[in-house]
Enzyme design. Structure first.
Site, short mmCIF file in Angstrom:
data_model
loop_
_atom_site.label_atom_id
_atom_site.label_comp_id
_atom_site.label_asym_id
_atom_site.label_seq_id
_atom_site.Cartn_x
_atom_site.Cartn_y
_atom_site.Cartn_z
CE LYS A 46 -4.25 -1.52 1.91
NZ LYS A 46 -5.30 -1.55 3.07
CG ASN A 67 -7.84 1.20 -0.80
OD1 ASN A 67 -7.80 2.30 -1.61
ND2 ASN A 67 -8.72 0.36 -0.45
N GLY A 109 -0.99 0.51 12.73
CA GLY A 109 -0.31 -0.19 11.70
C GLY A 109 -0.78 0.49 10.23
NE ARG A 132 4.67 -5.14 18.52
CZ ARG A 132 4.45 -6.22 17.89
NH1 ARG A 132 4.45 -7.49 18.31
NH2 ARG A 132 4.89 -6.03 16.31
CB THR A 133 6.23 -0.04 17.51
OG1 THR A 133 6.35 -1.30 17.52
CG2 THR A 133 7.47 0.76 17.30
N GLY A 225 -14.90 -7.06 10.20
CA GLY A 225 -14.43 -6.03 9.03
C GLY A 225 -14.79 -6.53 7.67
#
Ligand code: ATR
Length: 259
Positions: A46, A67, A109, A132-133, A225
C-alpha cells in the site's frame, strides 16, 4: 464481489487477483498503464506502490497509503478508500455517523493510518491510539496534527492500563486494527474489563477474533471487518466506473466466500 457487481450492471470487465512481489512493482505498474482501467493494492504494497504512480489524491497522500489506483489516459492516480469504507461500515452496522465522535484505535499500523487520516478530515472530535511500537503512534500523531489541527489527539503504549481506561471511557467507537486477531491462539489486545455495553466495537479483521468474542460475551454492539471490506470495495468500484456500486449483490458475493 467486483465481478458480481460488473455482471449485475452489464459492465464488460473482469477483476482478477495478481500476485506481485515487491521487486516486481515497477514492472507491474508499467504494464498496468495499458492493461487495467484500475486496480486495488493490498498489504504489503500500500505504501511501496506510491513510487510508481503519477499522482495521489489527498487522503492517500497524507496517509502514505494507496488501496485504489485509477488509470486515466495511462496516468495512474492513487487513492485510499479504506477510511471512507470504514466510515460507511460503521454507519451501516451501527447507524452511527463518525461526526463529532471520540474514536479509540487499538493498533497504529498501515490499516489504521489511512483510516485515521480520513476520520480526522471527516469531523471526528477526538482520536486516541495505543500501539506496541510507540514511535509509530508518535509519527502518526505528527501527521494528523498537521492535516487536521482541530481534532483532539492522544496516544500511549498498548500496555498503559490508565490510558486505556480513560480512552475507553471517553470513546464512542473502539476500533481494533492490529493483526493480532489473525492468530487464533492470541488473546484480545483489549482486556475483558474494557468491553462496555454503551460503546461500539469494530474489528477490521473479518474473522471471529477474541476481541469480537469478548464484545459478544458482554453484549456490546460489535461488527467484524467484512463490512469495511465491502464498502472500501464499493468506493473503489465507484471511482473506476463512475457508478454507484450494487451493494447488496457485492455483499452476497462476499458472504458466499466468507470462511
Ligand atoms: P496493517 O497494515 O494490517 O495494519 P501492520 O502495518 O503490520 O499491518 O500493522 C499491524 C498492527 O498490529 C500494528 O499496530 C502492530 O504493532 P507494531 O506497530 O508495534 O508492530 C500490531 N501488532 C501486530 N502483532 C502484534 C503483537 N503481537 N502485539 C502487539 N501489537 C501487534
Amino acid at each position: 464481489m467486483h465481478n458480481a457487481a460488473f455482471r449485475a450492471l452489464g459492465i464488460k470487465a473482469v477483476y482478477e487477483a495478481v500476485h506481485v512481489k515487491t521487486y516486481e512493482l515497477a514492472k507491474f505498474a508499467e504494464e498496468a498503464r495499458n492493461k487495467y482501467d484500475g486496480f486495488n493494492v493490498t498489504v504489503p504494497h500500500k505504501n511501496k506502490i506510491i513510487d510508481f504512480l503519477d499522482g495521489l489524491y489527498p487522503t492517500a497522500n497524507f496517509a502514505g497509503s494507496v488501496n485504489t489506483v485509477i488509470n486515466e489516459n495511462a496516468l495512474l492516480w492513487g487513492d485510499s478508500t479504506d477510511g471512507r469504507g470504514l466510515e460507511l461500515a460503521i454507519q451501516n452496522e451501527f447507524g452511527l455517523s463518525i461526526s463529532q465522535k471520540n474514536v479509540f484505535f487499538i493498533g497504529c499500523g498501515g490499516a489504521c493510518r489511512a483510516v485515521a487520516v480520513h476520520f480526522a478530515a471527516s469531523g471526528v472530535k477526538s482520536l486516541s491510539f495505543i500501539n506496541r511500537t510507540l514511535s509509530k503512534a508518535e509519527e502518526l500523531l505528527v501527521l494528523l496534527k498537521k492535516a487536521s489541527p482541530n481534532v483532539k489527539l492522544s496516544f500511549s503504549s498498548i500496555n498503559d492500563e490508565n490510558f486505556i481506561q480513560n480512552a475507553v471511557q471517553e470513546a464512542d467507537i473502539i476500533i481494533q486494527s492490529t493483526s493480532i486477531g489473525l492468530d487464533k491462539s492470541a488473546p484480545s489486545p483489549l482486556g475483558e474489563k474494557f468491553f462496555l455495553q454503551n460503546k461500539f466495537y469494530y474489528d477490521i479483521i473479518y474473522e471471529n477474533t477474541k476481541f469480537i468474542e469478548l464484545a459478544r460475551k458482554h453484549n456490546c454492539p460489535v461488527a467484524d471487518g467484512l463490512s469495511m471490506l465491502l464498502y472500501q470495495g464499493a468506493e473503489s468500484f465507484k471511482k473506476w466506473t463512475g457508478l454507484d456500486a450494487p451493494i447488496e449483490i457485492m455483499r452476497k458475493a462476499l458472504l458466499e466466500k466468507k470462511p
